[in-house]
Write an enzyme that holds these catalytic residues in place. Structure first.
Site, short mmCIF file in Angstrom:
data_model
loop_
_atom_site.label_atom_id
_atom_site.label_comp_id
_atom_site.label_asym_id
_atom_site.label_seq_id
_atom_site.Cartn_x
_atom_site.Cartn_y
_atom_site.Cartn_z
CG ASP A 4 -31.48 -7.62 -3.31
OD1 ASP A 4 -31.73 -6.44 -3.64
OD2 ASP A 4 -32.06 -8.61 -3.79
CG ASP B 36 -26.40 0.25 -5.96
OD1 ASP B 36 -26.52 -0.51 -6.94
OD2 ASP B 36 -26.79 1.43 -5.95
CG HIS C 83 -35.68 -9.01 -17.48
ND1 HIS C 83 -36.68 -9.94 -17.68
CD2 HIS C 83 -35.62 -8.82 -16.15
CE1 HIS C 83 -37.19 -10.29 -16.52
NE2 HIS C 83 -36.56 -9.63 -15.58
#
Length: 378
Positions: free
Chosen positions: A244, A265, A283
């Site tokens: 993360d 990243d 999403h």
């Protein structure tokens, strides 16, 4: 033709009355969200739980006392609860609808409790409610018509979301706190963590074969490691890594040897593993960005012959699930459109992403409510 354009078919009396009722329902549906927000801010789900709302219904007078609300407001609380009962947030006993119980929905809004058995994990969803109904989200939605009138910037510049247009910074970004409000940014991060952590137990119980034979796993955008720890507890042989952003990893639990935390990243590099997990990540991103992410994931795993795969857990738009579930999925799609650069996808759209990123095949391992679990093979 011109004459036809200036006329309209008049509904029947029954159609007209139904249309008016539907118009009320859609035009005032924001009040349902605000009633839910009010209940969360007052602590009504927690109060009902403490008053025995699992086994014995909580009376309205007792609820008023537990919430320290003035007796003069009891008629108004009754009306608030009547709506929330009607939409399934709470259940009511008695003809007067003045004794209240929790429902599955309101149980995930109860604070300060743990799950009643070892096979489930209680993930409090009040941060999600408070963020989804926040002033910042509402203001972004109010500007939707103006946003649609604006032409998109020249390619390859990304199209900013209505949220960016309204507030001058993207959601869940390094700039969010400085440009908007540090308190809101922190609350939004909490909401994201709560939303993403809900349901991993169901995935592990329903998809036990998903991780069979997997020796190592990287959880991309894995946040505080809740999912990775759940996987490690269920499958102790799997070496779990969480990837993360640095700002997230800085707040992660101290490395206890169960989960390895890596700041980075996912657009640039994914720590190598037997399997890579993308749970409710894609999403949030455009199709082009999803292809970039998936391509990095493909580089991180071995060949299909060696058992390499990417596990995608995300919303799958599926009309066959019924109108209520489809509406929930489409509302989530609108939330992505208004607040992020992402979208929800049907199976053909997921398939296109996987093949564009260079994968050879995929399968839907399981459908779980609004979500699907994909196994994607290099």
């Amino acid at each position: 033709m011109a004459g036809q354009a200036n006329t309209i078919q008049v509904p029947t009396d029954a159609e007209l009355l139904q249309a008016q009722a539907d118009l009320w329902r859609h035009s005032f549906s924001y009040l349902t969200a605000m009633a839910l927000r009010c209940a969360v801010k007052l602590g009504i789900p927690t109060a009902i739980h403490r008053l025995g709302g699992e086994e014995a219904a909580a009376s309205l007078p007792n609820l008023m006392a537990a919430l320290s609300l003035p007796a003069s407001k009891q008629p108004f609380v009754r009306r608030l609860m009547r709506l929330l009962v009607a939409v399934g947030v709470f259940a009511a006993d008695g003809v007067a609808d003045e004794r209240y119980r929790l429902t599955p929905l309101s149980r995930i809004l109860v604070d300060g409790v743990a799950a009643a058995d070892d096979h489930h994990h209680h993930v409090l969803q009040t941060p999600f409610v408070l963020t989804a109904t926040s002033r910042q989200y509402v203001e972004a939605a109010l500007g939707l018509d103006e946003w649609l009138r604006k032409d998109a910037p020249p390619a390859p510049a990304p199209v900013p979301s209505p949220f960016e247009d309204a507030h001058g910074a993207p959601l869940f970004d390094e700039a969010t706190a400085a440009a908007i409000d540090p308190e809101f940014a922190a609350a939004a991060d909490d909401a994201l963590a709560a939303h993403d952590s809900l349901g991993i137990g169901a995935v592990l119980r329903e998809c036990g074969d998903l991780l069979r034979g997997v020796a190592s796993l990287t959880d991309c955008a894995g946040g505080d490691g809740a999912t990775a720890r759940a996987i490690a507890a269920a499958f102790p042989h799997i070496k779990c890594t969480v990837l993360d952003l640095p700002k997230v990893i800085d707040k992660a639990p101290v490395d206890d040897g169960v989960v390895n935390y890596v700041a980075g990243d996912l657009f640039h590099a994914v720590p190598p593993a037997h399997a890579v997990l993308l749970k409710l990540v894609l999403h949030f991103w455009s199709d082009d960005d999803c292809v970039k992410i998936l391509s990095q994931c493909k580089k991180a795993i071995p060949s299909r012959k060696e058992g390499g795969k990417v596990i995608v857990i995300d919303i799958l738009i599926e009309p066959s699930l019924g109108p209520a579930m489809l509406e929930a999925q489409l509302l989530m799609d609108m939330a992505m459109m208004v607040n992020t650069r992402g979208r929800q996808r049907d199976e053909s759209e997921w398939r296109d992403l996987f093949f564009r990123a260079g994968f050879s095949d995929y399968k839907i391992a399981k459908k779980l409510g609004a979500r699907a679990v994909f196994e994607v093979y290099p």
